[in-house]
Design a protein around this motif. Sequence first.
Motif, PDB file in Angstrom:
ATOM      1  N   ALA A 118       0.851  -1.186   0.000  1.00 18.43           N
ATOM      2  CA  ALA A 118       0.000   0.000   0.000  1.00 18.43           C
ATOM      3  C   ALA A 118       0.888   1.237   0.000  1.00 18.43           C
ATOM      4  N   VAL A 119       0.644   2.144  -0.926  1.00 12.39           N
ATOM      5  CA  VAL A 119       1.417   3.380  -1.061  1.00 12.39           C
ATOM      6  C   VAL A 119       0.564   4.547  -0.591  1.00 12.39           C
ATOM      7  N   ALA A 120       1.139   5.350   0.297  1.00 11.10           N
ATOM      8  CA  ALA A 120       0.420   6.490   0.876  1.00 11.10           C
ATOM      9  C   ALA A 120       0.765   7.775   0.130  1.00 11.10           C
ATOM     10  N   ASP A 121      -0.190   8.288  -0.620  1.00 12.99           N
ATOM     11  CA  ASP A 121      -0.044   9.590  -1.262  1.00 12.99           C
ATOM     12  C   ASP A 121      -0.687  10.610  -0.324  1.00 12.99           C
ATOM     13  N   ILE A 122       0.069  11.002   0.704  1.00 16.98           N
ATOM     14  CA  ILE A 122      -0.513  11.770   1.809  1.00 16.98           C
ATOM     15  C   ILE A 122       0.278  13.013   2.180  1.00 16.98           C
ATOM     16  N   GLY A 123       1.399  13.272   1.507  1.00 16.90           N
ATOM     17  CA  GLY A 123       2.190  14.450   1.852  1.00 16.90           C
ATOM     18  C   GLY A 123       1.433  15.730   1.581  1.00 16.90           C
ATOM     19  N   ASP A 124       1.579  16.698   2.485  1.00 15.33           N
ATOM     20  CA  ASP A 124       0.830  17.961   2.347  1.00 15.33           C
ATOM     21  C   ASP A 124       1.530  19.031   3.172  1.00 15.33           C
ATOM     22  N   ASN A 125       2.698  19.466   2.708  1.00 14.00           N
ATOM     23  CA  ASN A 125       3.506  20.419   3.478  1.00 14.00           C
ATOM     24  C   ASN A 125       2.737  21.690   3.823  1.00 14.00           C
ATOM     25  N   GLY A 126       1.909  22.135   2.901  1.00 13.57           N
ATOM     26  CA  GLY A 126       1.187  23.379   3.133  1.00 13.57           C
ATOM     27  C   GLY A 126      -0.162  23.209   3.803  1.00 13.57           C
ATOM     28  N   GLY A 127      -0.591  21.954   4.045  1.00 15.33           N
ATOM     29  CA  GLY A 127      -1.889  21.717   4.662  1.00 15.33           C
ATOM     30  C   GLY A 127      -3.041  22.213   3.807  1.00 15.33           C
ATOM     31  N   VAL A 128      -2.980  21.920   2.491  1.00 14.76           N
ATOM     32  CA  VAL A 128      -3.992  22.459   1.584  1.00 14.76           C
ATOM     33  C   VAL A 128      -4.729  21.375   0.790  1.00 14.76           C
ATOM     34  N   ARG A 129      -4.269  20.124   0.852  1.00 12.49           N
ATOM     35  CA  ARG A 129      -4.918  19.091   0.032  1.00 12.49           C
ATOM     36  C   ARG A 129      -6.280  18.711   0.612  1.00 12.49           C
ATOM     37  N   ASP A 130      -7.264  18.607  -0.267  1.00 13.13           N
ATOM     38  CA  ASP A 130      -8.606  18.248   0.198  1.00 13.13           C
ATOM     39  C   ASP A 130      -8.909  16.771  -0.002  1.00 13.13           C
ATOM     40  N   GLU A 131      -7.967  16.012  -0.547  1.00 17.22           N
ATOM     41  CA  GLU A 131      -8.134  14.574  -0.640  1.00 17.22           C
ATOM     42  C   GLU A 131      -6.765  13.899  -0.711  1.00 17.22           C
ATOM     43  N   LEU A 132      -6.672  12.743  -0.060  1.00 16.55           N
ATOM     44  CA  LEU A 132      -5.454  11.943  -0.015  1.00 16.55           C
ATOM     45  C   LEU A 132      -5.786  10.546  -0.522  1.00 16.55           C
ATOM     46  N   PHE A 133      -4.745   9.746  -0.801  1.00 22.35           N
ATOM     47  CA  PHE A 133      -4.980   8.431  -1.381  1.00 22.35           C
ATOM     48  C   PHE A 133      -4.083   7.370  -0.749  1.00 22.35           C
ATOM     49  N   ILE A 134      -4.624   6.174  -0.621  1.00 25.28           N
ATOM     50  CA  ILE A 134      -3.837   4.974  -0.363  1.00 25.28           C
ATOM     51  C   ILE A 134      -4.060   4.052  -1.545  1.00 25.28           C
ATOM     52  N   HIS A 135      -2.990   3.780  -2.290  1.00 28.45           N
ATOM     53  CA  HIS A 135      -3.059   2.915  -3.459  1.00 28.45           C
ATOM     54  C   HIS A 135      -2.617   1.506  -3.052  1.00 28.45           C
ATOM     55  N   ILE A 136      -3.433   0.509  -3.353  1.00 30.99           N
ATOM     56  CA  ILE A 136      -3.203  -0.854  -2.894  1.00 30.99           C
ATOM     57  C   ILE A 136      -2.878  -1.749  -4.091  1.00 30.99           C
ATOM     58  N   PHE A 137      -1.832  -2.559  -3.950  1.00 31.03           N
ATOM     59  CA  PHE A 137      -1.361  -3.441  -5.012  1.00 31.03           C
ATOM     60  C   PHE A 137      -1.188  -4.854  -4.463  1.00 31.03           C
ATOM     61  N   GLU A 138      -1.400  -5.850  -5.296  1.00 32.24           N
ATOM     62  CA  GLU A 138      -0.968  -7.187  -4.941  1.00 32.24           C
ATOM     63  C   GLU A 138       0.545  -7.235  -5.125  1.00 32.24           C
ATOM     64  N   GLU A 139       1.267  -7.692  -4.094  1.00 35.85           N
ATOM     65  CA  GLU A 139       2.722  -7.682  -4.154  1.00 35.85           C
ATOM     66  C   GLU A 139       3.217  -8.634  -5.237  1.00 35.85           C
ATOM     67  N   PRO A 140       4.093  -8.168  -6.122  1.00 34.03           N
ATOM     68  CA  PRO A 140       4.647  -9.066  -7.138  1.00 34.03           C
ATOM     69  C   PRO A 140       5.372 -10.246  -6.489  1.00 34.03           C
ATOM     70  N   SER A 141       5.147 -11.430  -7.003  1.00 32.17           N
ATOM     71  CA  SER A 141       5.787 -12.618  -6.427  1.00 32.17           C
ATOM     72  C   SER A 141       7.246 -12.727  -6.813  1.00 32.17           C
ATOM     73  N   ASP A 142       7.625 -12.096  -7.930  1.00 31.62           N
ATOM     74  CA  ASP A 142       9.010 -12.105  -8.386  1.00 31.62           C
ATOM     75  C   ASP A 142       9.534 -10.680  -8.381  1.00 31.62           C
ATOM     76  N   ALA A 143      10.314 -10.342  -7.351  1.00 30.82           N
ATOM     77  CA  ALA A 143      10.792  -8.966  -7.194  1.00 30.82           C
ATOM     78  C   ALA A 143      11.829  -8.587  -8.238  1.00 30.82           C
ATOM     79  N   LYS A 144      12.343  -9.558  -8.982  1.00 28.18           N
ATOM     80  CA  LYS A 144      13.364  -9.269  -9.996  1.00 28.18           C
ATOM     81  C   LYS A 144      12.779  -9.110 -11.390  1.00 28.18           C
ATOM     82  N   ARG A 145      11.481  -9.299 -11.496  1.00 21.88           N
ATOM     83  CA  ARG A 145      10.867  -9.309 -12.824  1.00 21.88           C
ATOM     84  C   ARG A 145      10.726  -7.915 -13.409  1.00 21.88           C
TER      85      ARG A 145
END
Length: 311
Positions: A118-145
Amino acid sequence: MKSIVLLKPRSVFLGLFSVGYLFLSACQATSEANAPRWSDPAFAGIPDAGKLSELSGLTRSNHTDNVYWAINDGNNPAEIIAVDGNVRTLATFSVQGVRNIDWEDIANYSQNGKHYLAVADIGDNGGVRDELFIHIFEEPSDAKRGGKIIPIKSIRFLWPDGARDAESLFASAKNRSFYLISKKRVPAELFALPFDAADGSKPVLVATLQDITQPDAETMNKKGDYGRYRAQITAADLSPDNRTIAVLNYQQINFFPMPKQSNAVLKPVSTLTLPWLPQAEGIAFSRDGKQLYVGSEQAPTPVIRYDLQQP
């Protein structure tokens, strides 16, 4: 978070690492007799500058020992990068369908026999974002692919009381929830968001994290931006046994117990004071929980490792 101080050239850093200067100031404090103890830090490696120039998140693989997943900070390509325990690049996975607005952390969990990232797209240095995201992936079984990877789901969420900056994410399969920690508030706040949260959901405050050492007046006055930022939370990870949260800032790792009830007030069971490390922003337990990696966002993005000490 983007870089806040200038660094010396890469060759100088390699020289400092080789003679051990980096580690002179590391120390550990514990408040409980049975709290885990960690070794002095060791140099794990320096990532390929062409792949991880702004390392902002790190997590372990649940498929393979000695494999870790890393991301770069915002405004970099949307990529998830597999590295080994010496931070050598194994492969790059190009993320399709979403962009890296301000990616700040990456987490892992397993459910129903499958492994996820899960990747967190949550950075907001200025405190201005009105929506954030968590992107979810099935982990690749072959990390070298390498190749392309597509989110199986993206959770769009809002903070319950207005915009704020955050840079940490971890996941608990036991509780079926993601956890996020506020960056700049004192005390820091721990929020939970269910894995199956609906679009537009709001995380629920479940605990406050007390007794994180704050910079004193001298540090604030003499060290400029670094002094002001050094206690702000930049990453977190949950131990594989679901018992301990490692919470990172620019000066320390604070270990908190996982809350067992709502509205908990948590205090560190132990603390590691980091050696001099430029802008620590990634932390990850190994698959067996016996190692702890800490990564820097500033080039050349050095990574250090702690080893769990036997009782």
